[in-house]
Write a protein that holds these residues in place. Structure first.
Motif, PDB file in Angstrom:
ATOM      1  N   ILE A 247       0.567  -1.136   0.078  1.00  0.00           N
ATOM      2  CA  ILE A 247       0.014   0.206  -0.266  1.00  0.00           C
ATOM      3  C   ILE A 247       0.968   1.552   0.033  1.00  0.00           C
ATOM      4  O   ILE A 247       0.434   2.399  -0.126  1.00  0.00           O
ATOM      5  CB  ILE A 247      -0.881   0.103   0.919  1.00  0.00           C
ATOM      6  CG1 ILE A 247      -0.529   0.156   2.712  1.00  0.00           C
ATOM      7  CG2 ILE A 247      -1.450  -1.270   1.052  1.00  0.00           C
ATOM      8  CD1 ILE A 247      -1.309  -0.037   4.196  1.00  0.00           C
ATOM      9  N   GLN A 248       1.752   1.499   0.245  1.00  0.00           N
ATOM     10  CA  GLN A 248       3.020   2.589   0.252  1.00  0.00           C
ATOM     11  C   GLN A 248       3.641   2.514  -1.129  1.00  0.00           C
ATOM     12  O   GLN A 248       3.918   3.620  -1.819  1.00  0.00           O
ATOM     13  CB  GLN A 248       4.135   1.933   1.035  1.00  0.00           C
ATOM     14  CG  GLN A 248       3.522   2.186   2.920  1.00  0.00           C
ATOM     15  CD  GLN A 248       4.869   1.841   3.505  1.00  0.00           C
ATOM     16  OE1 GLN A 248       5.643   2.235   3.310  1.00  0.00           O
ATOM     17  NE2 GLN A 248       5.186   0.935   4.572  1.00  0.00           N
ATOM     18  N   VAL A 249       3.355   1.789  -2.193  1.00  0.00           N
ATOM     19  CA  VAL A 249       3.914   1.172  -3.311  1.00  0.00           C
ATOM     20  C   VAL A 249       3.700   2.681  -4.132  1.00  0.00           C
ATOM     21  O   VAL A 249       4.963   3.478  -4.852  1.00  0.00           O
ATOM     22  CB  VAL A 249       3.630   0.344  -4.289  1.00  0.00           C
ATOM     23  CG1 VAL A 249       3.986   0.169  -6.080  1.00  0.00           C
ATOM     24  CG2 VAL A 249       4.435  -0.769  -3.660  1.00  0.00           C
ATOM     25  N   HIS A 250       2.447   3.261  -4.537  1.00  0.00           N
ATOM     26  CA  HIS A 250       2.059   3.771  -5.422  1.00  0.00           C
ATOM     27  C   HIS A 250       2.378   5.267  -4.586  1.00  0.00           C
ATOM     28  O   HIS A 250       3.429   6.330  -5.222  1.00  0.00           O
ATOM     29  CB  HIS A 250       0.738   3.865  -5.763  1.00  0.00           C
ATOM     30  CG  HIS A 250      -0.438   2.975  -6.170  1.00  0.00           C
ATOM     31  ND1 HIS A 250       0.143   2.223  -5.557  1.00  0.00           N
ATOM     32  CD2 HIS A 250      -0.725   3.075  -7.429  1.00  0.00           C
ATOM     33  CE1 HIS A 250      -0.461   1.295  -6.600  1.00  0.00           C
ATOM     34  NE2 HIS A 250      -1.072   1.970  -7.512  1.00  0.00           N
ATOM     35  N   ARG A 251       2.624   5.288  -3.495  1.00  0.00           N
ATOM     36  CA  ARG A 251       3.017   6.715  -3.291  1.00  0.00           C
ATOM     37  C   ARG A 251       4.387   7.105  -3.130  1.00  0.00           C
ATOM     38  O   ARG A 251       5.617   7.852  -3.745  1.00  0.00           O
ATOM     39  CB  ARG A 251       3.029   6.728  -1.539  1.00  0.00           C
ATOM     40  CG  ARG A 251       3.134   7.922  -0.495  1.00  0.00           C
ATOM     41  CD  ARG A 251       4.803   8.100   0.033  1.00  0.00           C
ATOM     42  NE  ARG A 251       3.722   6.539   1.618  1.00  0.00           N
ATOM     43  CZ  ARG A 251       5.119   6.185   2.011  1.00  0.00           C
ATOM     44  NH1 ARG A 251       6.309   7.006   1.656  1.00  0.00           N
ATOM     45  NH2 ARG A 251       4.614   5.218   2.990  1.00  0.00           N
ATOM     46  N   VAL A 252       4.976   5.730  -2.871  1.00  0.00           N
ATOM     47  CA  VAL A 252       7.019   5.928  -2.839  1.00  0.00           C
ATOM     48  C   VAL A 252       7.083   6.140  -4.428  1.00  0.00           C
ATOM     49  O   VAL A 252       8.196   6.768  -4.568  1.00  0.00           O
ATOM     50  CB  VAL A 252       7.764   5.014  -2.679  1.00  0.00           C
ATOM     51  CG1 VAL A 252       8.967   4.806  -3.246  1.00  0.00           C
ATOM     52  CG2 VAL A 252       7.187   4.638  -1.444  1.00  0.00           C
ATOM     53  N   ALA A 253       5.976   5.909  -5.677  1.00  0.00           N
ATOM     54  CA  ALA A 253       6.907   5.752  -6.828  1.00  0.00           C
ATOM     55  C   ALA A 253       6.500   7.488  -7.289  1.00  0.00           C
ATOM     56  O   ALA A 253       6.762   7.894  -8.334  1.00  0.00           O
ATOM     57  CB  ALA A 253       5.614   4.880  -8.009  1.00  0.00           C
ATOM     58  N   GLU A 254       5.202   7.554  -6.552  1.00  0.00           N
ATOM     59  CA  GLU A 254       4.977   9.225  -7.296  1.00  0.00           C
ATOM     60  C   GLU A 254       6.113  10.059  -6.415  1.00  0.00           C
ATOM     61  O   GLU A 254       6.484  11.220  -7.155  1.00  0.00           O
ATOM     62  CB  GLU A 254       4.001   9.669  -6.813  1.00  0.00           C
ATOM     63  CG  GLU A 254       3.236  10.861  -7.274  1.00  0.00           C
ATOM     64  CD  GLU A 254       1.813  11.412  -6.411  1.00  0.00           C
ATOM     65  OE1 GLU A 254       2.183  11.663  -5.038  1.00  0.00           O
ATOM     66  OE2 GLU A 254       1.040  11.331  -7.092  1.00  0.00           O
TER      67      GLU A 254
ATOM     68  N   GLU B 143       6.988  -1.828  -6.975  1.00  0.00           N
ATOM     69  CA  GLU B 143       6.423  -3.454  -6.765  1.00  0.00           C
ATOM     70  C   GLU B 143       7.115  -4.516  -6.746  1.00  0.00           C
ATOM     71  O   GLU B 143       6.978  -5.256  -6.505  1.00  0.00           O
ATOM     72  CB  GLU B 143       4.847  -3.263  -7.931  1.00  0.00           C
ATOM     73  CG  GLU B 143       4.301  -2.686  -7.508  1.00  0.00           C
ATOM     74  CD  GLU B 143       2.579  -3.153  -8.528  1.00  0.00           C
ATOM     75  OE1 GLU B 143       3.122  -3.367  -9.146  1.00  0.00           O
ATOM     76  OE2 GLU B 143       1.636  -3.013  -7.957  1.00  0.00           O
ATOM     77  N   LYS B 144       8.093  -4.019  -8.343  1.00  0.00           N
ATOM     78  CA  LYS B 144       9.521  -4.662  -8.247  1.00  0.00           C
ATOM     79  C   LYS B 144       9.821  -5.434  -7.456  1.00  0.00           C
ATOM     80  O   LYS B 144      10.935  -6.391  -6.359  1.00  0.00           O
ATOM     81  CB  LYS B 144       9.841  -4.663 -10.071  1.00  0.00           C
ATOM     82  CG  LYS B 144      11.036  -5.454 -10.141  1.00  0.00           C
ATOM     83  CD  LYS B 144      10.223  -7.522 -10.344  1.00  0.00           C
ATOM     84  CE  LYS B 144      11.705  -8.257 -11.023  1.00  0.00           C
ATOM     85  NZ  LYS B 144      13.087  -8.036  -9.781  1.00  0.00           N
ATOM     86  N   LEU B 145      10.443  -3.708  -6.962  1.00  0.00           N
ATOM     87  CA  LEU B 145      11.234  -3.732  -5.740  1.00  0.00           C
ATOM     88  C   LEU B 145      10.686  -5.082  -4.769  1.00  0.00           C
ATOM     89  O   LEU B 145      11.646  -4.995  -4.049  1.00  0.00           O
ATOM     90  CB  LEU B 145      11.440  -2.145  -5.182  1.00  0.00           C
ATOM     91  CG  LEU B 145      12.836  -1.149  -5.802  1.00  0.00           C
ATOM     92  CD1 LEU B 145      13.030  -0.303  -5.101  1.00  0.00           C
ATOM     93  CD2 LEU B 145      14.233  -2.024  -6.622  1.00  0.00           C
ATOM     94  N   VAL B 146       9.751  -4.330  -4.148  1.00  0.00           N
ATOM     95  CA  VAL B 146       9.222  -4.869  -3.019  1.00  0.00           C
ATOM     96  C   VAL B 146       8.706  -6.147  -3.229  1.00  0.00           C
ATOM     97  O   VAL B 146       9.401  -7.347  -2.502  1.00  0.00           O
ATOM     98  CB  VAL B 146       6.999  -4.573  -2.725  1.00  0.00           C
ATOM     99  CG1 VAL B 146       6.177  -5.295  -1.723  1.00  0.00           C
ATOM    100  CG2 VAL B 146       7.645  -3.241  -2.523  1.00  0.00           C
ATOM    101  N   GLU B 147       8.422  -6.868  -4.316  1.00  0.00           N
ATOM    102  CA  GLU B 147       8.719  -8.220  -4.657  1.00  0.00           C
ATOM    103  C   GLU B 147       9.971  -8.414  -4.935  1.00  0.00           C
ATOM    104  O   GLU B 147      10.235 -10.119  -4.267  1.00  0.00           O
ATOM    105  CB  GLU B 147       8.068  -8.354  -6.471  1.00  0.00           C
ATOM    106  CG  GLU B 147       7.806 -10.235  -6.428  1.00  0.00           C
ATOM    107  CD  GLU B 147       7.621 -10.427  -8.253  1.00  0.00           C
ATOM    108  OE1 GLU B 147       7.784 -11.602  -8.572  1.00  0.00           O
ATOM    109  OE2 GLU B 147       7.391  -8.908  -8.689  1.00  0.00           O
TER     110      GLU B 147
END
Length: 222
Positions: A169-176, A186-190
Motif C-alpha cells: 500500500i506504500q508502493v504508489h506513494r513511493v513511486a510518485e 512493485e518489482k522492488l517489493v517483490e
C-alpha cells in the motif's frame, strides 16, 4: 602444628590450581573457541548482521530504523519522509532517563491492553495517517486494506520488517515521490520479500532498510 599448616597450604594450593584451571578454561579457552566457531560458521550474524551501502555500514538487518524529516521549529515529533518506505510504529520505545548524556532508545512494548484509551487513540491516528499518506492520485487506500503492522508496534518496538501488504500500500506513494513507475517499485517489493522461514515458520516479511537501500539505488540510476 606443622602438619596442620602443611595441610592448609596444600588445600590452598589445590584451590588456587582449581581456580587457575577454571579461569583458563571458562575465561580464555571457551570464549576463544565459541568466538572462532561463530566467526567461521556465522560470520555475518556474529558481527551484528550488518547492512552496508556505498561501502559503509548503515544499520543492522535486525533493528528497525526511522525515516523522518528533520524537526522543524516548534516540533517535538518529526514527520515521516514520505519518499521512503516506512516501518512499523515505535510507540513501545522508551527514552533513557538514567544517563541523559546519551540519547539512547530503549526497546520495549507498550504493555497496554486492547481497550486502553491511549492505545486506541494511537492506532486510530496511525490508521488515518496511513490512509492519508498513501492515498495519491489515482490510488486510494481503503481502511480495510490497512494491515495490523502498519498501526501497531512490535513487542520490542524495533522490528526491522513489515508485511508485504503494508509495503504494497506504500508502493504508489513511493513511486510518485521518487518519479518512478508503480511497476518498478512493485518489482522492488517483490524482490525484497522473504517467505516463511523453512517454508512454514513465521510470516512473509520485507526488510525496510534493505528495501530503501534498493530504492535509493534505483532512483540514482534514473
Amino acid at each position: 602444628m606443622n602438619n596442620s599448616v602443611t595441610n592448609t597450604a596444600r588445600l590452598l594450593w589445590a584451590g588456587l590450581r582449581a581456580l587457575l584451571v577454571l579461569t583458563l578454561v571458562t575465561g580464555v579457552i571457551y570464549p576463544l573457541v565459541v568466538t572462532g566457531i561463530a566467526q567461521g560458521l556465522f560470520h555475518d550474524k556474529a558481527n551484528g548482521s550488518e547492512i552496508k551501502a556505498d561501502g559503509k555500514v548503515v544499520g543492522s538487518s535486525l533493528i528497525g530504523q526511522s525515516y523522518n524529516l528533520p524537526l522543524k521549529k516548534g516540533q517535538t515529533i518529526p514527520e515521516p519522509d514520505l519518499k521512503w518506505f516506512q516501518g512499523r510504529p515505535q510507540n513501545g520505545l522508551g527514552t533513557n532517563s538514567v544517563n541523559t548524556q546519551y540519547k539512547l532508545i530503549l526497546s520495549g512494548a507498550t504493555n497496554r491492553s486492547g481497550d486502553n484509551k491511549d492505545l486506541i487513540a494511537w492506532v486510530t491516528a496511525a490508521k488515518a495517517a496511513v490512509i492519508k499518506d498513501n492515498s495519491v492520485g489515482g490510488y486510494t487506500v481503503k481502511a480495510s486494506e490497512v494491515p495490523a503492522d502498519a498501526v501497531t508496534s512490535s513487542g520490542s518496538g524495533l522490528d526491522p520488517n513489515i508485511s508485504p501488504e503494508y509495503a504494497e500500500i506504500q508502493v504508489h506513494r513511493v513511486a510518485e515521490r521518487n518519479g518512478l513507475s508503480v511497476v518498478q517499485v512493485e518489482k522492488l517489493v517483490e524482490d525484497h520479500t522473504d517467505g516463511r522461514t523453512l517454508g512454514f515458520m513465521g510470516e512473509p516479511r520485507v526488510n525496510v532498510l534493505e528495501l530503501n537501500i534498493a530504492l535509493k539505488d534505483l532512483v540514482a540510476k534514473g
